[in-house]
Design an enzyme around this catalytic site. Structure first.
Site, PDB file in Angstrom:
ATOM      1  N   HIS F 116       0.814  -1.214   0.000  1.00  0.00           N
ATOM      2  CA  HIS F 116       0.000   0.000   0.000  1.00  0.00           C
ATOM      3  C   HIS F 116       0.849   1.266   0.000  1.00  0.00           C
ATOM      4  CE1 HIS F 116      -2.100  -3.267   2.202  1.00  0.00           C
ATOM      5  NE2 HIS F 116      -3.139  -2.904   1.497  1.00  0.00           N
ATOM      6  N   ASP F 215      35.406 -26.966  20.793  1.00  0.00           N
ATOM      7  CA  ASP F 215      35.708 -28.328  20.375  1.00  0.00           C
ATOM      8  C   ASP F 215      37.007 -28.365  19.575  1.00  0.00           C
ATOM      9  OD1 ASP F 215      35.841 -30.880  19.294  1.00  0.00           O
ATOM     10  OD2 ASP F 215      33.666 -31.079  19.200  1.00  0.00           O
ATOM     11  N   HIS F 218      38.064 -32.292  17.847  1.00  0.00           N
ATOM     12  CA  HIS F 218      37.633 -32.883  16.579  1.00  0.00           C
ATOM     13  C   HIS F 218      38.649 -32.734  15.459  1.00  0.00           C
ATOM     14  CE1 HIS F 218      36.693 -28.763  15.275  1.00  0.00           C
ATOM     15  NE2 HIS F 218      36.564 -29.248  14.068  1.00  0.00           N
ATOM     16  N   HIS F 223      39.491 -33.272  10.450  1.00  0.00           N
ATOM     17  CA  HIS F 223      40.311 -32.670   9.409  1.00  0.00           C
ATOM     18  C   HIS F 223      41.600 -33.455   9.188  1.00  0.00           C
ATOM     19  CE1 HIS F 223      37.333 -29.636   9.818  1.00  0.00           C
ATOM     20  NE2 HIS F 223      37.695 -29.320  11.032  1.00  0.00           N
ATOM     21  N   ASP F 378      33.257 -30.442   8.815  1.00  0.00           N
ATOM     22  CA  ASP F 378      32.522 -29.977   9.991  1.00  0.00           C
ATOM     23  C   ASP F 378      31.026 -30.075   9.730  1.00  0.00           C
ATOM     24  OD1 ASP F 378      34.722 -29.155  11.651  1.00  0.00           O
ATOM     25  OD2 ASP F 378      35.007 -27.428  10.327  1.00  0.00           O
TER      26      ASP F 378
END
Ligand code: FES
Ligand code: FES
Ligand code: FES
Ligand SMILES: [Fe+3]
Ligand SMILES: [Fe+3]
Ligand SMILES: [Fe+3]
Lengths: 172, 445, 445, 172, 172, 445
Positions: F116, F215, F218, F223, F378
């Site tokens: 509008h 973390d 990991h 990796h 990841d």
């Protein structure tokens, strides 16, 4: 894709096979299944082996097929559609076979060619806003009989290990 | 009788659940197929508290062999250990919940989690944890093996359950064992041929299970193309077929069909196997299997099986003039109220002649599975029911399961359990009992 | 005034529902468009308890003709019987709930269910049940015909409802009949041209309904391209257009627009039809329709209509220098809080000259429907609202419907109902009343 | 697909039409709509008839089109995009017209060809992780004018009876 | 698409490039990644710039790429798949590269061609009933070295501004 | 210790929420990742009540510059006004909720709503309302500007919150500021390079946030390809790396890693910048950053950052024999329990030499983002956890966060907050605190 065996797009046979595949797709998508059967050789073997993921290998089973048809059983599939009991095809699907990446090769026999093509099959029924999409690679054996190409063998490698559809009624 | 039931309040209490069925009238509420809350309870109260089929022993012959399967929506690994034993593990790392196996099948003695390297062997033991010392005694490897289900086996069919309080598989199957013998215990053994055909269909899982539990009536209509095209060789001669519908209790069900002309069919199995059958089965079982051409059933909740000798002509891959049959096991894995994964396997008796094997395999591939000319139409039914019941009015419908509800049990039935006979032996009460058993489990907190 | 309301507890009680609107302030909570619990109540309390449009008589002229349509999320069959009567059936088999009709339209005297073969005729009667004898009297065919909705018709517009206690269609429409006469009862009759255009959009159904109920304000901005490209021939001469916004009660609404230069427009209909109009309508109605160029409205809950003579140039398919118009009926079928199916039909008066028919059809196809140059932008609004209100803060917003809320009813309005006039006659109260009526129904257990 | 009428891929006209369709797709996908209009004949009729499922027949209505445009109305559609009010195209869609299965045929007129092709239209807006996919068969009439091919007619058969999109703004 | 620069499908080089792209797709879909590296020139630059929607313009960033590789880094990507740590590729994806709309152009150098093609990449893993679909336009520079075509440069314009996938492991 | 917790009743009450974690045991319930009810609470209680990152000042340098971003599922506009101030607006029209901006970025002084025509300026003020007069005083433009969030900035990082009662950004960050200084306040300033890479992944947002919160474990596994291919130049010499895991409170967390051979690394930044660092940081901060090769962390709830000098060889775009590093900021926007949008930006210190810039950019593009060789894996972890926890048994698992839970805070740590040190400095308690903070917020009505 051994380069030496390849038939190039500029070769007349490439045009013929391309048109053969386009015509086949047109017949299937227009639901002219009886005419489609006329494109098949008497000894047609038409199959889709079960995909397997074994370790990091993407395999296709040689023990079990999702379908495995000869001319007789394909005729039954087509005849079924004209009975009063073609429930899985009621309503019919709107399908579209989009052919791409045709690679054509000579074989030992002068009147037989090997064709590898990609196909994306779009399939829609009812009032679905979305469609089932099947992606596959097709390994075909084409034979020239009386100046006409016929499909003598087709092995369809579906690109998923779990078929994402209520059922398969479409021909690949 | 009213077409529509009352709306049941949401979320579900025990009373609402009880109102989903009217066992005496043979009526089932259509809500049972579409309500997300009912589905949530099915996950929790059916699929963690029953014996669930996971694989057949012939799929994991060697130590280290494994297949990935499901128990309801939980992914599991079915593994044969170096000790020869079969184990079933939740396919989830005990550390932080990553899947540890993403292949369909294989052979290994090591499952390494890709996040932090926790490593399990094929016995489910936690064998390696990087930086284990740093846990300073807080982590007990012995208590953190893969979460293991109870396992039990019948005729090579491996079942598992999470419920430590559940009765033994043998008691759970009960009279159903007598029926399963006819399919999987009739010879030296049966074995799986190749991998399963798998697909995801937009249907509720119960529709497949109930259909095999006891819906013989649908064949005439659903698979009518076959009759119309003249593809049945075993024509009804001398009237309608006979046989039994068997209620083995616990929600299981089976149908056994013989043609009116009571010949020797042995489910269409090759003659070469008949002596083996006669050696293996009891006298009562031989009496039952001899005239049989169809054996179908469902082990509660979601394991269906079928052997049918109805498919014989050349079009289905069989030899001219000879009946051919196949034995298939199939499972309907729930993925939501409106979605399931179908899996179907072909089975062969070990000593089946090779030519017959090939006939049977071709026939199976042409009529069953996601592209099967018969199964297509079953799936269409279940899909159209699931999708068609979405609306608010459709969701208030009472569905009919009262055919033959007043029948008295057969006195000729030589086996355990309760059987009903008729020409044809197709009655709704097995399905009615299937849904009744579902509701019974749903009501158990 | 606060931008954000309080969060309403879930699940909804009557008080929470009442808090969705502030009628005196002209405010509506944004939750009404996205909350799944509100949507669930709409299914149950609006779409099973109101008169819902299903088809027009001209779509099923011959005995046996039928079309498949929806009543909310329930699929229905609209069928003309051999007796000439119109019936509306739930498209679900009474046996076990399979859909029995999966085509868009056709002519038949038989609906056969594909599962077990229960067969119904075009009157909805259950005519055949395989193995009927085996029910041993438990099944009464007379009580198991297709579930039938109440049907009522106004000017060929077929409405149906599941609610046996609901007032008659005539009472339900009330003053809205006077308005509908101007579109569908002004000549010998109107008829549908071709099939509907259908599409599924990611919007809440109420946005379409409310927009046609009374949102004239949006035209200037939403469809501004038309002005910018100079595509309007009926330019405002002598100031802003006038007319009425009509509140016929029951949540319905309509807008009637005339240009400032009060000429004879008759909604842009061809001159050939004017005498017929003058014969058919009342004097008061003729007084209203004569200067009219736009007539728009919504029959509660989800049936909108529009005739507009604003589209005239050659680009839209009309003849040079002549205003062209079209009459369209459209429906917004709910599929979820964030999804609807839109259907739009073109209507013609029976005696419309064929050349004008073609002009009107071309114009309609170019400006309305899923690809229409005007409707595209309406859909974009509704889609961006539905998608944009997903967030937790957006879900707490109060939306504005207070334009003209203090207006007094017009005293010149010659018809029934309450009307407001102005230049232009664009006020929010019709939409405010639409949402108020929604909430009223939602609160009825 | 009557074989006799077919123009084979090895025919120069096939190359020309293929490139015509590729160029057209490129202009549309690059949002060069004004240039696209230059590819259209003065008498262009560009339409998408409404799909209908009548019994087991998949039909396309001859009474109602989803769109039905001539050159004037197509120009309005294109001009609209440059106004301040192209809301349905704000933000614009990223589209891709993937053309396949081109079948080319002669007509009665030497300078007119009939082209049938499949098109998959991928269309993405906003931050959608998924896209709208439209599958269709296009029946085109191509006319050579002053050595250039122009599109004189296009009928688009959409492969679904309910359009699965908020709206259609893409050209097919 | 300047007409003057175009190499028509009837030209032998078009066939060669078409087959080059088909062979490339075949190698990728068959997971013959080492062989795929052999199709790349020493100085390959292989990138996918970040798509941006700025006002009503669909742009591709020249400051940031979703990937931007040279031969050394592509070799790492391929070598990674053979390590014990190719987690994002375990299980591997079933992919299908469907090539269409090849437009071929001459460049300033006689032994280099510019190729523009559309690609639809279907990618499925695990037991997914649905697949990831990537649609893109590829701008390639092809160089003839010792009679063989090599890919010397590829810029991939993805048709969505937010990648609709857990990650990208597929080569485009 | 039990593998499986009790099932928590649904919907959630405070007690059920409290039962989602066992802080003393370092256990977190797997339900926290998949339960739709928990997700609904996260939307309401985390994402409207915390400081959320929206953009960096360098992305909107000029007056009128804006970018479209999200605060949880709410779309917002981050705008620089003509007055130079930064504002954050809900991207929703105050009239009826349409989105007003659908571009990624741009420069404007006007946002016009397409429905509008309500028009806002870049200060968020409502400047134009078509037919404003007709509101007859009911509409106060001053009270209907775009809904504005509180904004606060630290080192150019723009944060916003809807919560007017929330502490200041400075207090909210607390000790985290000391850590952020090392990345964003170490030189004259840092700035964004190009647009963010964006993607939608099928993972729960908390998995990304917690991974960066603490973390480190990991890396070795997730990796591992990098080590296996010999792509690390900064080989561990003299044993395992050391450093700190820092708990700055409020659910934030950071890890700081130095190689055993304590050399001068300065996070791999180019030597040209070292003097600038030494001028800008405090003595304690210099002591910490000098031997640092990795700095990672998460600002609660969903803003992660990382600078790593681990990637050096030519393959990653760096020069032969020289370590290269990059600084990236990344955000995990919730879209549902099983879906998030990832955004990742590259940052550069203003005075970074241009050659090093290019090395850094290439390296970043090859290892991070949706196609990054590191980030791929990841995402695979988070996706496989989210998807793998769907089943009813998997949903009852207790996840492990007890590594190093008994450690005493480091006494050498020179900064604010609590730090733990070790070789390597990888402990679960930061993640445990992250989930604890989530649950604390979830419980606040
Ligand atoms: S999640 Fe498996 S090792 Fe951490
Ligand atoms: S469901 Fe219709 S006949 Fe059984
Ligand atoms: S919704 Fe924005 S102006 Fe009405
Ligand atoms: Fe069946
Ligand atoms: Fe409008
Ligand atoms: Fe990582």
């Amino acid at each position: 894709m051994e380069t030496s065996d390849l038939i190039f797009p500029s070769d007349e046979r490439y045009s013929e096979v391309l048109y053969f595949l386009y015509r086949e797709a047109e017949l299937l998508d227009n639901r002219c299944f009886t005419e489609w059967l006329d494109l098949l050789a008497e000894d047609i073997h038409y199959r889709m082996p079960v995909p397997i993921t074994r370790g990091r290998n993407l395999e296709y089973s040689d023990e079990m097929d999702i379908f495995s048809d000869n001319l007789a059983s394909l005729k039954v599939r087509v005849d079924k559609l004209r009975t009063d009991f073609a429930w899985a095809d009621t309503p019919p699907s709107r399908t579209r076979h989009m052919i791409s990446n045709l690679r054509l090769k000579v074989t030992d026999k002068p009147d037989e060619l090997q064709s590898i093509s990609s196909v994306l099959v779009y399939s829609n029924r009812f009032s679905q806003p979305d469609a089932d999409l099947f992606s596959a690679e097709r390994f075909d054996l084409l034979r020239r009989v009386n100046g006409q190409w016929l499909l003598a063998q087709r092995t369809v490698h579906l690109d998923q290990s779990v078929v994402g559809a209520r059922h398969i009624t479409v021909f690949f | 009788m009213q077409a529509f039931g009352r709306k049941v309040a949401c979320p579900m209490d025990t009373k609402s659940l009880n109102n989903l069925i009217k066992p005496k009238d043979g009526l089932v509420s259509s809500r049972i197929f579409t309500d997300p809350e009912i589905y949530r309870l099915e996950r929790e109260r059916i699929f963690t508290r029953t014996w669930l089929y996971v694989a057949h022993e012939s799929e994991i012959r060697q130590p280290g062999d494994f297949v990935s399967r499901s128990m309801g929506e939980d992914s599991v690994i079915v593994s044969r250990g170096r000790d020869g034993n079969t184990r079933v593990f939740l396919n989830v790392c005990r550390h932080r919940g990553r899947k540890i196996c993403s292949e369909d099948l294989g052979n290994t003695s090591k499952f390494i989690c890709g996040y932090h390297g926790w490593t399990y062997n094929e016995l489910g033991e936690l064998t390696a944890v990087p930086f284990f010392d740093a846990y300073q005694g807080r982590l007990d490897k012995n208590k953190n093996g893969l979460h293991q289900a109870r396992v039990d086996i019948y005729h090579g069919l491996i079942f598992a359950t999470w419920d430590t309080g559940l009765e033994s598989l043998s008691d759970y199957l009960g009279p159903m064992k007598w029926i399963l013998d006819l399919a999987f215990g009739r010879t030296e053994g049966t074995e799986v041929v190749g991998p399963p055909i798998r697909w995801v269909a937009d249907t509720n899982w119960k529709l497949g299970a109930a259909n095999f539990t006891g819906d013989g009536v649908h064949v005439l209509t659903t698979h009518g193309f076959s009759t119309q095209l003249g593809l049945h060789q075993l024509k009804a001669s001398g009237g309608r077929p006979g046989g039994y519908a068997v209620d083995p209790g616990n929600g299981h069900g089976a149908s056994l069909v013989s043609p009116a002309s009571k010949g020797e069919y042995y489910l269409g199995l090759p003659k070469e196997l008949w002596p083996e059958l006669e050696r293996t089965l009891t006298k009562e079982q031989i009496g039952i299997i001899k005239p049989l051409i169809i054996l179908a059933g469902n082990v509660f909740p979601n394991l269906s099986f079928l052997q049918t000798a109805g498919h014989s002509p050349k079009e289905w891959g069989g030899p001219e003039g000879m009946p051919i049959s196949f034995l298939t096991l199939r499972q309907w894995q729930p993925l939501g109220p409106e979605s399931m994964e179908g899996l179907t396997w072909l089975f062969m008796d070990k000593n089946t002649p090779s030519q017959w094997r090939e006939y049977s395999r071709q026939c199976y591939q042409r009529v069953f599975g996601v592209a099967g000319t018969f199964e297509q139409d079953d799936l269409e039914n279940w899909g159209q029911i699931t999708q068609g019941l979405r609306g608010p009015m459709a969701g208030r419908l009472w569905l009919h399961y009262e055919l033959g509800l007043d029948l008295k049990p057969s006195k000729e039935w030589p086996g355990p359990g309760t059987a009903y006979s008729g020409q044809p032996p197709w009655f709704d009460q097995l399905e009615s009992l299937f849904y009744g058993h579902c509701v019974k489990l749903l009501m158990q907190e």
